[in-house]
Design a protein around this motif. Structure first.
Motif, PDB file in Angstrom:
ATOM      1  N   VAL A 109      37.929  59.940  25.750  1.00 16.49           N
ATOM      2  CA  VAL A 109      39.034  59.780  26.676  1.00 16.49           C
ATOM      3  C   VAL A 109      39.578  61.153  27.045  1.00 16.49           C
ATOM      4  O   VAL A 109      39.264  62.157  26.417  1.00 16.49           O
ATOM      5  N   GLY A 110      40.384  61.196  28.068  1.00 18.55           N
ATOM      6  CA  GLY A 110      40.943  62.458  28.527  1.00 18.55           C
ATOM      7  C   GLY A 110      42.440  62.520  28.326  1.00 18.55           C
ATOM      8  O   GLY A 110      43.027  61.730  27.584  1.00 18.55           O
ATOM      9  N   GLY A 111      43.067  63.477  29.001  1.00 12.40           N
ATOM     10  CA  GLY A 111      44.496  63.705  28.816  1.00 12.40           C
ATOM     11  C   GLY A 111      45.318  63.466  30.062  1.00 12.40           C
ATOM     12  O   GLY A 111      46.385  64.054  30.219  1.00 12.40           O
ATOM     13  N   ASP A 112      44.834  62.609  30.979  1.00 13.41           N
ATOM     14  CA  ASP A 112      45.623  62.300  32.171  1.00 13.41           C
ATOM     15  C   ASP A 112      46.839  61.464  31.791  1.00 13.41           C
ATOM     16  O   ASP A 112      46.747  60.588  30.927  1.00 13.41           O
ATOM     17  N   TRP A 113      47.966  61.743  32.437  1.00 23.47           N
ATOM     18  CA  TRP A 113      49.142  60.920  32.156  1.00 23.47           C
ATOM     19  C   TRP A 113      50.046  60.851  33.374  1.00 23.47           C
ATOM     20  O   TRP A 113      49.952  61.652  34.313  1.00 23.47           O
ATOM     21  N   TYR A 114      50.900  59.847  33.349  1.00 18.24           N
ATOM     22  CA  TYR A 114      51.854  59.615  34.425  1.00 18.24           C
ATOM     23  C   TYR A 114      53.061  58.937  33.803  1.00 18.24           C
ATOM     24  O   TYR A 114      52.991  58.384  32.694  1.00 18.24           O
ATOM     25  N   ASP A 115      54.186  59.000  34.498  1.00 16.39           N
ATOM     26  CA  ASP A 115      55.381  58.351  33.965  1.00 16.39           C
ATOM     27  C   ASP A 115      56.407  58.184  35.077  1.00 16.39           C
ATOM     28  O   ASP A 115      56.409  58.940  36.067  1.00 16.39           O
ATOM     29  N   VAL A 116      57.249  57.185  34.919  1.00 13.70           N
ATOM     30  CA  VAL A 116      58.396  56.936  35.791  1.00 13.70           C
ATOM     31  C   VAL A 116      59.607  56.838  34.879  1.00 13.70           C
ATOM     32  O   VAL A 116      59.642  55.983  33.988  1.00 13.70           O
ATOM     33  N   ILE A 117      60.588  57.725  35.064  1.00 15.50           N
ATOM     34  CA  ILE A 117      61.694  57.873  34.121  1.00 15.50           C
ATOM     35  C   ILE A 117      63.015  57.581  34.832  1.00 15.50           C
ATOM     36  O   ILE A 117      63.408  58.326  35.740  1.00 15.50           O
TER      37      ILE A 117
END
Length: 754
Positions: free
Chosen positions: A356-364
């Motif tokens: 797996v990789g290290g892509d990330w996203y978020d809504v805060i």
């Protein structure tokens, strides 16, 4: 000019003569696998005339159908600079089958670039046809099994290799717990057994004790049934037995799948009347051959099962570090997101990358209905990258709660990234640990003002859809990746703050670079980033007026070919409607507390807020405004440094002092006569679909804090009430002071004090 010792014949010998005398086929192809040269031996071996082959695909040279996918993959591998050697099954122009031992190498331009491929081939075996097939089968199975760690791919390639060349029917049953489950049911000519006869893929299988498959598993060795018509055994069902007789099954071999001493299942191969073979019977040599094949298959299956278990664990680990499957409901925004891990990469001897990789996203959610958005990518793959991603996401969420500007958030995140790099231990063989590099963009969106503020750290700009047109959100500065200073690059890293106003109904498509990087074409080359960006824009433009989920799916499917890196996509769309907001500026005087409360009550009534909720909101408005007014009154005056005026005509004696003091006194009196600026505060009320937000702005830089009031204290309980009765509250610095805010639910009986 002839060299010393060189004969006249050698000096004039053309390369064509040498190639035509070789007892080996030589075929040269361009980058699109089209033949541009073949020598005479190649024409005899494959059964075509030279002029017939020029311009045709090398796949048309009689490569068997089951080997075409492998040939395509190998072409891609060689065009990337690799070398391959192995065995292929071929069909001559006259229909006869033969095997070739081939080697493929890249054809390089003097500049070093790969312009095509060169294939050297010779016939592998010159004994009888059946012996050639047996030997070639075992070798090709080993090559196929070495190329994949996906269980489904391993089993599919196994069946494709065995049917129809060695068997008319192939079954592979694997244990799931204590039950056998059919995983492969492949038959010659695409024939399919009727339902309710032989077990279908995914169905359980139960063999009687005297069945050849049961005997193979019990004895842990291959079992041969040379003539099934003379063999007495019990079938799993009457329908199964009847179908065997109907299709004319003549001979069967069953072999156990054993790996590391553990029984994984059983593989059975059968010949029948469907194959139209001259001798549809197996012999002892075939039994030993299938036993050897089963051993290889079992090891490949075991490796694939272990790999899939590890991969599922890694994916579950990463999934738990990312937001849930359902985006939050936020005022003024529609949100859709999608995360896809990279598929396992089959690299033909260069290792298989499946991490797996290290892509990330978020809504805060931030204060007063504002929203923080982030898209980012940790360089590298594996559990370490996923762990770093999880730490960065947690750190960013913590930093975001301070409501600092995006550029300041990235500066703090950059420090965090460099600290992680310094604390990491070197891997074996590393003198120093490699620095952690991260690209990301952090946005803050205010749905009421429609202002989008952002700062970028080396990430690709998102697509922006406005008025049906697709472009890119322009970055004045791309910014350096997080952690760059920790990698030895000198100089101070600056993250610039930018902002823009989004039109009603605007859509942003945020994505990581796995969406557009290294997507393979059919000929083995890769699309450039510019081509991928163009296809992405075109795909998004085609569905620009659809919902955000449709846009997210279209973005993911925009560029053809398997991804070899993780992909994260976030699509947000702003509301077409204006959100309710009301604000007013008041003088920071005690009498204005009641005015602020009256304004709030009138606004809540106009919005149709439940009276109980409105009363509670007005109470908290009074407490916050009172706190602001009291601190405004007690705020110390700015310190003023005295200025010594230049006074002319003064003597140096003591009689000159009274004149100086008098002038300074007059100057002080004059300064004191200036009226100080009136202190003010601004009350802003916002309404969303499920919440009310109240903000009070003033010019005092001191942030409020809750203090414990004594039993006899007359004050000190205002913020305590806000803390107990509001859903959330807080304070954030602004450009000219601070803002104190709180949130209340609109629904009666909502989560007060949560």
């Amino acid at each position: 000019m002839k060299r010393w010792g060189e004969s006249s014949f050698e000096a004039q010998l053309p390369p064509q003569t040498v190639l035509d005398q070789m007892e080996m086929a030589v075929i040269v192809c361009d980058r699109f696998s089209n033949i541009i040269y073949s020598n005479e031996y190649a024409q005899r071996l494959f059964g075509f005339r030279g002029e017939e082959s020029i311009g045709r695909s090398v796949l048309d040279l009689g490569i068997a159908e089951e080997d075409r996918d492998q040939a395509t993959e190998l072409a891609r591998h060689v065009l990337k600079g690799g070398v391959w050697e192995g065995t292929f099954c071929n069909i001559r122009a006259d229909g006869t089958t033969f095997y070739t031992r081939a080697q493929a190498v890249p054809l390089r331009h003097p500049s070093g670039s790969v312009d095509g491929t060169v294939i050297f081939a010779r016939e592998a075996f010159r004994s009888n046809q059946r012996d050639r097939e047996r030997f070639g089968l075992l070798e090709r199975i080993g090559e196929r099994l070495a190329g994949s760690l996906e269980l489904a791919t391993t089993l599919r390639q196994m069946a494709d290799t065995l049917v129809p060349q060695f068997a008319d029917h192939c079954f592979i049953d694997l244990f799931s717990g204590d039950r056998l489950i059919r995983r492969v049911s492949r038959h010659t000519g695409g024939w399919t057994p009727p339902p309710g006869t032989w077990a279908q893929v995914g169905e359980p299988v139960s063999y009687p004790p005297d069945h050849f498959c049961s005997k193979a598993m019990a004895r842990r060795e291959a079992v041969l049934v040379e003539d099934l018509m003379q063999h007495r055994f019990s079938a799993p069902s009457t329908a199964s037995m009847n179908l065997s007789r109907e299709v004319g099954v003549t001979s069967v071999i069953a072999a156990p799948l054993l790996a590391r001493g553990e029984l994984l299942g059983v593989m059975s191969l059968a010949l029948s009347g469907l194959g139209n073979r001259p001798d549809p019977h197996y012999d002892g040599f075939d039994r030993d051959l299938v036993g050897a094949i089963a051993g290889r298959v079992a090891l490949a299956v075991d490796n694939a099962m272990l790999f899939e278990a590890e991969r599922e664990t890694a994916l579950a680990f990463q999934k738990d570090l990312l937001p849930g499957d359902i985006p939050p409901r936020l005022d003024g925004l529609q949100i859709a997101w999608r995360y896809e891990p990279a598929r396992p990469l089959e690299s033909h001897g260069h290792g298989i990358q499946t991490q797996v990789g290290g892509d990330w996203y978020d809504v805060i959610p931030l204060s007063a209905g504002r929203v923080g958005l982030v898209i980012g990518d940790v360089e590298g793959r594996g559990a370490r990258s996923a762990a770093v991603m999880g730490q960065l996401r947690a750190a960013l969420r913590a930093f975001a709660q301070d409501d600092k500007p995006p550029a300041e958030i990235l500066r703090k995140l950059d420090e965090w990234t460099r600290a992680m790099s310094k604390s990491r231990r070197p891997r074996p063989g590393e003198e120093q640990p490699r620095p952690t590099l991260v690209s990301c963009t952090y946005f803050v969106y205010d749905a009421w003002s429609r202002v989008l503020s952002f700062a970028n750290a080396g990430h690709d700009p998102p697509l922006l859809i406005q008025d049906g047109k697709v472009g890119e959100l322009e970055f004045d500065s791309k910014g350096a990746m997080l952690g760059v200073r920790g990698s030895g690059v000198g100089g101070e890293i600056l993250f610039n703050e930018e902002s823009c106003e989004l039109k009603p109904g605007s859509t942003l498509v945020l994505y990581t670079d796995g969406l557009i990087d290294r997507r393979p074409r059919e000929d083995g080359t890769y699309y450039s980033r510019e081509e991928s960006r163009r296809m992405l824009r075109e795909a998004v433009a085609a569905v620009a007026h659809e919902d955000v989920e449709t846009i997210a799916n279209a973005a993911y499917e925009a560029v053809p070919g398997d991804i070899d890196d993780d992909v994260a996509i976030v699509v947000i769309r702003t509301s077409d409607e204006e959100l309710a907001v009301e604000q007013r500026v008041f003088a920071a005087e005690p009498i204005m507390v009641s005015e602020a409360r009256r304004m709030a009550a009138d606004t809540f009534a106009a919005w149709g807020v439940d009276p109980e909720q409105a009363e509670l909101a007005c109470l908290l408005v009074s407490e916050v405004v009172t706190n602001v007014v009291l601190h405004a009154a007690s705020a110390p005056a700015p310190r003023r440094e005295p200025v010594m005026p230049q006074v002319g005509g003064l003597g140096s004696g003591s009689d000159a002092l009274p004149s100086l003091e008098e002038e300074l006194w007059d100057l002080g009196v004059e300064l004191g006569r200036r009226e100080p600026a009136t202190k003010e505060f601004r009350l802003r009320l916002r309404r969303g679909a499920r919440s009310l937000w109240v903000e009070v702005f003033d010019s005092d830089l001191r942030l409020p804090r809750i203090r414990s009031a004594g039993e006899t204290d007359e004050g000190g309980r205002g913020l305590y009430l806000v803390d107990q009765l509001a859903t959330r509250w807080g304070a954030r610095p602004t450009a000219d002071g601070k803002a104190v805010w709180f949130e209340l639910p609109l629904e009666p009986g909502g989560p007060v004090g949560a």
